[in-house]
Design an enzyme around this catalytic site. Structure first.
Site, PDB file in Angstrom:
ATOM      1  N   CYS A 102       0.842  -1.179   0.000  1.00  0.00           N
ATOM      2  CA  CYS A 102       0.000   0.000   0.000  1.00  0.00           C
ATOM      3  C   CYS A 102       0.881   1.234   0.000  1.00  0.00           C
ATOM      4  O   CYS A 102       2.062   1.165  -0.247  1.00  0.00           O
ATOM      5  CB  CYS A 102      -0.845  -0.001   1.263  1.00  0.00           C
ATOM      6  SG  CYS A 102      -1.654  -1.569   1.577  1.00  0.00           S
ATOM      7  N   SER A 138       3.638   2.689 -17.331  1.00  0.00           N
ATOM      8  CA  SER A 138       4.912   2.601 -16.600  1.00  0.00           C
ATOM      9  C   SER A 138       6.125   2.369 -17.500  1.00  0.00           C
ATOM     10  O   SER A 138       7.238   2.723 -17.142  1.00  0.00           O
ATOM     11  CB  SER A 138       4.861   1.480 -15.566  1.00  0.00           C
ATOM     12  OG  SER A 138       3.604   1.411 -14.972  1.00  0.00           O
ATOM     13  N   ASP A 177       6.948  -3.060 -18.726  1.00  0.00           N
ATOM     14  CA  ASP A 177       7.738  -2.996 -17.490  1.00  0.00           C
ATOM     15  C   ASP A 177       7.895  -4.350 -16.842  1.00  0.00           C
ATOM     16  O   ASP A 177       8.892  -4.631 -16.192  1.00  0.00           O
ATOM     17  CB  ASP A 177       7.095  -1.994 -16.507  1.00  0.00           C
ATOM     18  CG  ASP A 177       5.634  -2.291 -16.280  1.00  0.00           C
ATOM     19  OD1 ASP A 177       5.320  -3.269 -15.611  1.00  0.00           O
ATOM     20  OD2 ASP A 177       4.792  -1.540 -16.812  1.00  0.00           O
ATOM     21  N   CYS A 225       5.733 -13.491  -4.331  1.00  0.00           N
ATOM     22  CA  CYS A 225       6.349 -12.478  -3.473  1.00  0.00           C
ATOM     23  C   CYS A 225       5.689 -12.535  -2.104  1.00  0.00           C
ATOM     24  O   CYS A 225       4.460 -12.483  -2.017  1.00  0.00           O
ATOM     25  CB  CYS A 225       6.139 -11.093  -4.081  1.00  0.00           C
ATOM     26  SG  CYS A 225       6.604  -9.765  -2.947  1.00  0.00           S
ATOM     27  N   CYS A 234      16.164  -6.711  -3.668  1.00  0.00           N
ATOM     28  CA  CYS A 234      15.438  -7.981  -3.608  1.00  0.00           C
ATOM     29  C   CYS A 234      15.076  -8.411  -5.027  1.00  0.00           C
ATOM     30  O   CYS A 234      14.552  -7.615  -5.811  1.00  0.00           O
ATOM     31  CB  CYS A 234      14.162  -7.819  -2.780  1.00  0.00           C
ATOM     32  SG  CYS A 234      13.152  -9.322  -2.759  1.00  0.00           S
TER      33      CYS A 234
END
Ligand code: SF4
Length: 476
Positions: A6, A290, A356, A392, A450
Site C-alpha cells: 500500500c 509505466s 515494465d 512475493c 530484492c
C-alpha cells in the site's frame, strides 16, 4: 498469508496547523500504490475509512478536514491480496491508544498470531497488520517504548513493513523494516515546522514539502512537539530494496534510495537495448504507462524511432486505474480492453513493444492481439523486469505460482519457459531483462536489492515458503 502492499503517510505540525488537507493530498499522490480503499487516523478518534479512490470522496473533504482537524495524522491507501476488498480490512487500524498504517507483508502472520492469544488466523478473518499491531501494543505494555517493542518484534516477525503510527498522546511515528524492502522517505516544510513521512517522495512534493532523505532501514522516527527523534531498532546492514518498485510500482516522479524513478527507468531501457539490440525494428512503443521512460531509453540508445502506438482510454470506467494492482482478473481484463492501438502508427511495421513486467500475461496477450489487428508486420516484446517465477511474500501481489505466466516451472529451463510464454502471448520474439542488468541500470548493488520473485531465494526474508494456490492464499 495476507498482503498489504500500500502507501502510507504520517504528518506532524509543530505549530498546530491542521494537517488533514495535506494528508488528503499526500494520499492522492500515493494512489498508484493502492486504489481499493483509503483512510486517515488522528489521536483519540476512530479512523475514518472509505472504499475506492481518494478522489471519489472529494465531496466529503471539507467535512473530513473540519471534523478530523489535527496537527498529527497518518493515512493509508490500500492494495491488497486479501480476498475481500471491504471497509473492515481498510486501514489505519486502531489498537488501544495506537493507530497503525502498514505497507508490506507479514510473512509469518500465523506464527505471530499465536503470540497475541493464539487466535486462528485465516485470510478471511484477520489482517496481518492487526496481528502485528496487537503484538506491538502488548510488547509496549511490558517493555515501555515503541522502539524497544519494535526491536523485539523484528525478531519475531518475518516480512516487509513500513509503518506509520499516531498515538493518543499526539505523536506521529514511522518505522521501516531492517532490510528496507518497501520504500519510505522523510520530508519537511515551513522550515521544519511540518514533517512528513511517506512511502514515496511524490507525496512529499504534493504537499509542497522538500525531500530530506530516505528513512534508514531499521529506523524509527518520532515526531512530537519536542521535535524529531530518531533511533535504530535494528542494525541490520544487508538491505533488500524491492527491484519491482523501480520498474513498475513507484511513481516516476519519486526519488528512492537516491535515484529518480523516471531516470532509472530510462536507463533500464538503455541497458536493455545493449542486451537486445533489435536493429531491424521500425518502431519502439511502450505499453502505457509505466514502460514509457524505458521505451524512450531503448529507442534513443539504438537510434530507432519512438512513438506512442498504444493509448489508454482514460474515459472508460476503469481507464484511470492500474491493471496489475486490481484485485480481480475480470477488472484487469476490462482495463486492458481499453488500451487501444493506433493503426496509422503500427500498420506494416516491425514493432518493438517495451513492457515494465510480465506477471500473469493478461495484458501482454491482449496487447499483442490488438497490435496484430492494427496490422503490425512483426512484434518483438521486451520486458524490463526479469521473469517472475516465484510468489512475493514481501508486499507485491504475486501470491501463487499457478497464476504467473511462467506457471509451475518444475525442471524447465529459462529458455523453455520464455519460449512457452512467447507462444502463449503470441509474440514473434520475447526478451527479458536480467537482474544484474537491471541493478546496474538503477545504480544499486545487486546484492542490496530484492529479486526473490525471479530467483526463488527467500533467505533475506528468513522464510522457507510452501507454495499455495491463490484460493488458499486469499481465502477466495
Ligand atoms: S519478491 Fe519481487 S516483488 Fe517482492 S519485494 Fe522482492 S523484488 Fe519486490
Amino acid at each position: 498469508m495476507v498482503k498489504e502492499n500500500c502507501g502510507v503517510v504520517g504528518i506532524f505540525s509543530r505549530d498546530g496547523t491542521n494537517v488533514i488537507p495535506m494528508v488528503i493530498d499526500a494520499l492522492r499522490a500515493l494512489q498508484h500504490r493502492g486504489q481499493e480503499a483509503w483512510g486517515i487516523a488522528i489521536p483519540k478518534k476512530a479512523p475514518i475509512k472509505r472504499l475506492g479512490l481518494v478522489s471519489g470522496a472529494s465531496g466529503e473533504f471539507q467535512k473530513i478536514t473540519e471534523e478530523y482537524a489535527s496537527p498529527a495524522a497518518i493515512g493509508h491507501v490500500r492494495y491488497s491480496t486479501v480476498g475481500r476488498s471491504n471497509l473492515e480490512n481498510a486501514q489505519p487500524l486502531k489498537v488501544k491508544d495506537l493507530c497503525i498504517a502498514h505497507n508490506g507483508t507479514i510473512a509469518n502472520v500465523a506464527e505471530l498470531a499465536n503470540l497475541v492469544g493464539g487466535c486462528t488466523f485465516t485470510p478471511q478473518n484477520a489482517s496481518d497488520t492487526l496481528v502485528a499491531a496487537q503484538r506491538l501494543v502488548s510488547l509496549m505494555s511490558t517493555n515501555g517504548k515503541l522502539g524497544s517493542a519494535l526491536s523485539i518484534l523484528k525478531n519475531e516477525m518475518a516480512g516487509s513493513y513500513c509503518f506509520t503510527f499516531v498515538s493518543d498522546d499526539n505523536a506521529v511515528y514511522a518505522a521501516r523494516d531492517p532490510r528496507g524492502f518497501r520504500p519510505m522517505v522523510l520530508g519537511s516544510k515551513e522550515e521544519g515546522q511540518v514533517t512528513i513521512v511517506a512511502s514515496e517522495s511524490s507525496a512529499i512534493t504534493a504537499v509542497g514539502a522538500k525531500l530530506v532523505r530516505d528513512v534508514v532501514p531499521g529506523e524509527l522516527l518520532k515526531f512530537s512537539n519536542t521535535g524529531m527523534e530518531s533511533e535504530m531498532f535494528s542494525e541490520e546492514k544487508k538491505h533488500a530494496h524491492c527491484s519491482f518498485e523501480f520498474t513498475y510500482f513507484a511513481h516516476p516522479t519519486s526519488k528512492m534510495e537516491g535515484t529518480n524513478i523516471y531516470v532509472a527507468r530510462k536507463k533500464i531501457g538503455q541497458f536493455l537495448a545493449r542486451k537486445f539490440p533489435i536493429k531491424d525494428a521500425d518502431l519502439v512503443i511502450p505499453v502505457p504507462d509505466s514502460a514509457r521512460p524505458a521505451a524512450l531509453g531503448y529507442a534513443q540508445e539504438l537510434g530507432v524511432q519512438f512513438d506512442e502506438g498504444l493509448l489508454k482510454d482514460r474515459y472508460s470506467k476503469k481507464g484511470p486505474l492500474r491493471s496489475f494492482i486490481e484485485p480481480h482478473q475480470s477488472d484487469r481484463v476490462e482495463i486492458n480492453r481499453w488500451i487501444i492501438p493506433i493503426t496509422e502508427i503500427i500498420s506494416g511495421k516491425h514493432v518493438v513493444v517495451i513492457d515494465d513486467s510480465l506477471v500473469r500475461g493478461t495484458s501482454s496477450k491482449a496487447i499483442i492481439k490488438a497490435l496484430r489487428r492494427a496490422g503490425a508486420k512483426k512484434i518483438s516484446m521486451l520486458v524490463t523486469y526479469p521473469p517472475i517465477k516465484y510468489p512475493c511474500y514481501a508486499g507485491i501481489d504475486f501470491p501463487s505460482q499457478d497464476e504467473l505466466a511462467t506457471g509451475v516451472i518444475g525442471d524447465a529451463t529459462d529458455e523453455q519457459i520464455i519460449d512457452k510464454i512467447r507462444r502463449d502471448i503470441g509474440a514473434d520474439f520475447l526478451g527479458y531483462n536480467d537482474a544484474e542488468n537491471l541493478a546496474n541500470a538503477v545504480g544499486i548493488p545487486h546484492d542490496s536489492m530484492c529479486f526473490t520473485c525471479t530467483s526463488g531465494d527467500y533467505s533475506t526474508l528468513g522464510i522457507k515458503p510452501v507454495f499455495k494456490t491463490r484460493e488458499e492464499m486469499k481465502g477466495e
